[in-house]
Design a protein around this motif. Structure first.
Motif, PDB file in Angstrom:
ATOM      1  N   MET A   1      47.417  46.252  36.028  1.00  0.00           N
ATOM      2  CA  MET A   1      47.009  47.580  36.470  1.00  0.00           C
ATOM      3  C   MET A   1      45.528  47.820  36.216  1.00  0.00           C
ATOM      4  O   MET A   1      44.926  48.691  36.781  1.00  0.00           O
ATOM      5  CB  MET A   1      47.811  48.624  35.694  1.00  0.00           C
ATOM      6  N   ILE A   2      44.958  47.060  35.288  1.00  0.00           N
ATOM      7  CA  ILE A   2      43.520  47.170  35.076  1.00  0.00           C
ATOM      8  C   ILE A   2      42.865  46.330  36.160  1.00  0.00           C
ATOM      9  O   ILE A   2      43.161  45.149  36.301  1.00  0.00           O
ATOM     10  CB  ILE A   2      43.124  46.606  33.702  1.00  0.00           C
ATOM     11  N   THR A   3      41.995  46.923  36.939  1.00  0.00           N
ATOM     12  CA  THR A   3      41.396  46.172  38.038  1.00  0.00           C
ATOM     13  C   THR A   3      40.010  45.678  37.669  1.00  0.00           C
ATOM     14  O   THR A   3      39.281  46.339  36.963  1.00  0.00           O
ATOM     15  CB  THR A   3      41.289  47.046  39.299  1.00  0.00           C
ATOM     16  N   GLU A  88      34.572  59.137  37.036  1.00  0.00           N
ATOM     17  CA  GLU A  88      35.272  58.749  38.258  1.00  0.00           C
ATOM     18  C   GLU A  88      34.350  57.843  39.072  1.00  0.00           C
ATOM     19  O   GLU A  88      33.323  58.285  39.570  1.00  0.00           O
ATOM     20  CB  GLU A  88      35.604  60.001  39.098  1.00  0.00           C
ATOM     21  N   LEU A  89      34.728  56.574  39.157  1.00  0.00           N
ATOM     22  CA  LEU A  89      33.968  55.659  40.000  1.00  0.00           C
ATOM     23  C   LEU A  89      34.666  55.596  41.350  1.00  0.00           C
ATOM     24  O   LEU A  89      35.726  54.987  41.478  1.00  0.00           O
ATOM     25  CB  LEU A  89      33.920  54.260  39.364  1.00  0.00           C
ATOM     26  N   GLY A 100      41.931  55.216  43.162  1.00  0.00           N
ATOM     27  CA  GLY A 100      43.099  54.895  42.356  1.00  0.00           C
ATOM     28  C   GLY A 100      42.854  55.277  40.910  1.00  0.00           C
ATOM     29  O   GLY A 100      41.855  55.928  40.588  1.00  0.00           O
ATOM     30  N   PRO A 101      43.764  54.885  40.047  1.00  0.00           N
ATOM     31  CA  PRO A 101      43.618  55.230  38.636  1.00  0.00           C
ATOM     32  C   PRO A 101      42.351  54.579  38.076  1.00  0.00           C
ATOM     33  O   PRO A 101      41.858  53.597  38.625  1.00  0.00           O
ATOM     34  CB  PRO A 101      44.874  54.637  37.988  1.00  0.00           C
ATOM     35  N   PRO A 102      41.795  55.144  37.002  1.00  0.00           N
ATOM     36  CA  PRO A 102      40.536  54.628  36.463  1.00  0.00           C
ATOM     37  C   PRO A 102      40.614  53.133  36.157  1.00  0.00           C
ATOM     38  O   PRO A 102      41.576  52.664  35.563  1.00  0.00           O
ATOM     39  CB  PRO A 102      40.344  55.434  35.168  1.00  0.00           C
ATOM     40  N   SER A 103      39.565  52.411  36.567  1.00  0.00           N
ATOM     41  CA  SER A 103      39.494  50.989  36.266  1.00  0.00           C
ATOM     42  C   SER A 103      38.969  50.837  34.846  1.00  0.00           C
ATOM     43  O   SER A 103      38.487  51.796  34.245  1.00  0.00           O
ATOM     44  CB  SER A 103      38.524  50.321  37.226  1.00  0.00           C
ATOM     45  N   ASP A 104      39.038  49.613  34.327  1.00  0.00           N
ATOM     46  CA  ASP A 104      38.524  49.430  32.962  1.00  0.00           C
ATOM     47  C   ASP A 104      37.026  49.711  32.904  1.00  0.00           C
ATOM     48  O   ASP A 104      36.522  50.181  31.883  1.00  0.00           O
ATOM     49  CB  ASP A 104      38.858  48.045  32.399  1.00  0.00           C
TER      50      ASP A 104
END
Lengths: 292, 239, 257
Positions: A1-3, A88-89, A100-104
């Motif tokens: 889930m971490i992109t 928020e990137l 999508g959900p926050p990346s690392d």
């Protein structure tokens, strides 16, 4: 889930150009190794936020918005207000960011900036208490990069600092202390209590060279980065080494030396920009090119 | 037949350029009797023909075009090349070398690696996004050294000039090698960095001011001035 | 923290003046700028009163997995998002159902104007970020996205222009602000491709009798044409500015790209 953030492939010709220039003490855009790009800082472009800023660091642009609310303090710190930082990137800023959900990477960005501000104790959290143990001010600090040309960390830090310096606290009157009832008087405000302006300085390692304030292309050919947080007194208050390379001892010491000088420059820049630039809705006059 | 714009005017999508029996060469469509611009661009009207050249936009691959691309991926016998188009292009090893390779004996990355830059010709470009390159002709192949810049592909014709007059003028005055790919990538190699920068500035100037008349003169003056500045600093520019 | 609940909100006084001083047919101050960002292929910033919206366009580009693409034309993807600080009460960053619905209707408002079959097997992506919301964010988004598409060099039949028409009592009003959106009697956002005359966005919240609705459409049509003129002017001005500077030998003021 971490992109993973996909990086752009930089051509060998460009990589070679960059390294050749570095050996002559210069960079692609003509800067020296320890020079920041042009910085512009504007306060309160967003009227609906309690505090906000727009920062331009070269072509990198970041917006920061602060929203105040009243809540309960943490049980272990009943006499302190709270702040939460979030980044928020989004694809607005770069084709390499996804919705999508926050990346690392976005979580790291928020936490690195948060750490510097928190360790430096920039916000006087004790002055954010309304009813001790029951009601305190809570700040939601949201970082929105809108154009990524490198060094989002420093740009975001400048944005957060500027937004905090332009945040106004409404007056909170205690109606019933025991039951925690308060009344907020929106039109009577005081500036957010802050203690000194910290600085955040990021260095990248490209080949054997250490450079400050990397552009997007420089980030893509760098092997590692290191970010320093300094208090207004010149103490180190936070450190983050990022990316997959490493720094030698002398390189770390060099970046501290240079970092201290840059920290002072950045601090002065924040003060000067906020003093001389228009704020509030007038900021948009500049964006729309009506004035210089 | 009414016409509402003249050559060199800027049109935006939806602008009604003319009404009637005009021939659309590029960048416009017909709605009833009206000829309407599809792009933000410059309109050219000559006799009965109307052409709108977009000011911006990515490169759309065409067979016969020569492009500069960057290797971004590879397979056993081919490379994927970024040519600044909506699609990556493919370069087969057999279209790069003069003789076929034996994949079991040769590692394709030893020939061209990720990040290498090639100047190649488009040999296939069909509507279903299949784009293929070949670089085994004279003048094509790997590019090394120098600098690589990127301009909007629509400006390349202006940078080349009529019969390559503009680019040849720049090459002559600065004594440099310049290869301008139809896809907007330009490779420049000159005696030193200072001259390479002059060429870059000249090209950027063309990109910004291409729609303002008198361009060739302005660019020539600009380069002469910059080269003279350099000449004043150290040795003279040309033998 | 909102004190307004105890005050009476006057949307239109006895002289027909609205809460922000406008007459029924006045647009809010409208400002547009193109090419404001460096990274996207095209970008635009639109201000309608206090509503401020940023749009970025990428593409046409390949996307993966390939089965998402179409063999005969490009697909259009639109994401409309509001920043957490754009509204009075902080909005959570995760997309709400409203943002998801608006992404869809904005996409469907723009799609008919884009010549998608020029780019099979690719995607054109539009990202919209509402920096500040004060009513009419979807209309500002459509106006900004149209400009960003033109800025990116994407071929279109024509621009798409948008405005919201509404009702307060017996009065029709143009370009609703946030108060009017919340407390007025009807809110009708609409968008049209002026060159073809097709309405590509039409929604409504509230109550309007049919004959009044037709008047709203007529007024909307005329207002949309005004906004269209402003969009065209913004696009042209970007290049005319450079022409003027060169002609008068001035140094350029700002280099955006």
């Amino acid at each position: 889930m971490i992109t993973e953030i996909k990086k752009e492939i930089i051509s060998k010709i460009q990589k070679y150009s960059i390294e050749k220039l570095l050996s002559q003490g210069k960079r692609l855009d003509g800067r020296s190794l320890f020079e920041y790009r042009e910085i512009k800082i504007y306060a309160n472009p967003i009227e609906k936020a309690n505090g906000s800023s727009l920062v331009m660091l070269g072509n990198t642009k970041v917006m920061v918005g602060i929203k105040l609310s009243v809540g309960e303090p943490f049980p272990d710190t009943p006499n302190e207000g709270l702040f939460i930082m979030h980044a928020e990137l989004t694809p607005i800023a770069s084709p390499y960011f996804e919705l999508g959900p926050p990346s690392d990477y976005s979580i790291e960005l928020a936490r690195v900036v948060d750490r510097a501000i928190r360790s430096a104790e920039m916000i006087d959290l004790e002055k954010l208490v309304i009813i001790p143990g029951k009601k305190v001010w809570m700040l939601n600090i949201d970082i929105y990069p809108i154009d990524d040309d490198g060094n989002l960390i420093d740009a975001s830090a400048l944005g957060v600092i500027a937004a905090l310096l332009s945040t106004e606290l409404p007056k909170a009157e205690i109606v019933d202390e025991e039951n925690g009832v308060i009344e907020i008087i929106k039109d009577e405000t005081t500036p957010l209590p802050v203690r000194g302006i910290p600085s955040v300085v990021t260095f990248s390692k490209v080949g054997d060279y250490i450079i400050v304030d990397p552009t997007y292309i420089e980030e893509n050919v760098s092997s590692a980065r290191i970010t320093w947080g300094f208090t207004h007194k010149g103490e180190i208050c936070s450190i983050q080494k990022g990316e997959s390379g490493g720094f030698k001892l002398e390189e770390i010491k060099l970046s501290i030396d240079v970092g201290l000088k840059k920290a002072e420059e950045l601090r002065n820049k924040v003060t000067n920009q906020l003093a001389k630039n228009p704020r509030g809705p007038e900021v948009w006059e500049i964006i729309f090119g009506k004035s210089d | 037949m009414p016409i509402y714009f003249k050559t060199n005017d800027i049109v935006v999508p939806g602008d009604i350029i003319a009404e009637g029996n005009y021939t659309i060469e590029q960048g416009a469509y017909r709605l009833g009797r009206k000829i309407i611009a599809e792009y933000l661009g410059i309109v050219y009207i000559r006799e009965n023909k109307i052409r709108v050249v977009p000011l911006e936009g990515s490169y759309y691959p065409k067979v016969g075009d020569k492009v500069i691309g960057k290797i971004v991926d590879y397979s056993i016998v081919s490379w994927s090349v970024d040519i600044n188009a909506p699609y990556y292009a493919r370069l087969d090893a057999n279209d790069y070398l003069s003789k076929p390779i034996d994949p079991s004996k040769v590692d394709i990355r030893s020939i061209l690696d990720v990040g290498d830059v090639v100047y190649a010709e488009i040999i296939v470009a069909d509507r279903a996004s299949n784009v293929q390159l070949a670089a085994n002709k004279r003048g094509l192949g790997k590019l090394e050294g120098g600098i690589l810049i990127h301009v909007t592909p629509k400006k390349i014709p202006r940078i080349l000039g009529k019969n390559r007059s503009m680019i040849n003028m720049i090459k002559e005055i600065t004594n440099s090698k310049i290869i301008a790919g139809n896809n907007g990538y330009i490779w420049i190699k000159a005696k030193d960095r200072y001259i390479e920068n002059i060429v870059v500035e000249a090209i950027k100037k063309i990109e910004r001011e291409s729609h303002v008349p008198g361009l060739t003169e302005r660019i020539r003056d600009f380069i002469q001035k910059q080269m003279n500045l350099k000449g004043g600093k150290n040795e003279s520019k040309k033998e | 923290m909102n004190q307004k609940k105890n005050e009476e909100i006057i949307l239109m006084d006895e002289n027909g003046i609205r809460s922000d001083g406008r007459r029924w047919d006045e647009l809010r101050p409208l400002r547009m700028e193109v090419g404001v960002l460096k990274r996207p292929a095209g970008s635009a910033l639109v201000e309608m009163g206090k509503t401020k919206v940023l749009a970025a366009v990428y593409g046409p580009k390949e996307i993966h997995p390939k089965h998402l693409t179409l063999p005969d034309k490009a697909i259009l993807r639109v994401a409309y998002r509001m920043s957490t600080f754009s509204v009075e009460e902080r909005k959570k960053p995760q997309p709400s159902r409203r943002e998801i619905e608006l992404s869809k209707v904005i996409k469907e408002a723009l799609e008919p104007a884009i010549l998608l079959d020029f780019f099979p097997r690719t995607a054109i992506e539009i990202y919209i970020l509402v920096l500040q919301a004060d009513g009419g964010t979807r209309t500002a988004s459509i106006n900004a996205a149209s400009l960003a598409l033109a800025d990116a060099g994407i071929p279109m039949k024509g621009l798409v222009s948008s405005v919201a028409i509404g009702r307060i009592g017996d009065s029709i009003i143009v370009d609703l602000n946030d108060l009017e959106d919340k407390y007025g009697d009807a809110d009708i956002p609409m968008a049209m491709i002026p060159i073809t005359g097709e309405f590509t966005l039409l929604q409504m919240d509230g109550i309007v009798p049919p004959d009044m609705f037709e008047k709203c459409l007529d007024i909307g049509y005329k207002t949309i044409l005004k906004i269209h003129e402003e969009q065209k002017r913004t696009l042209r001005e970007r290049y005319l500015k450079i022409k003027e500077e060169v002609m008068s030998n001035k140094k350029p003021r700002r280099e955006q790209r």
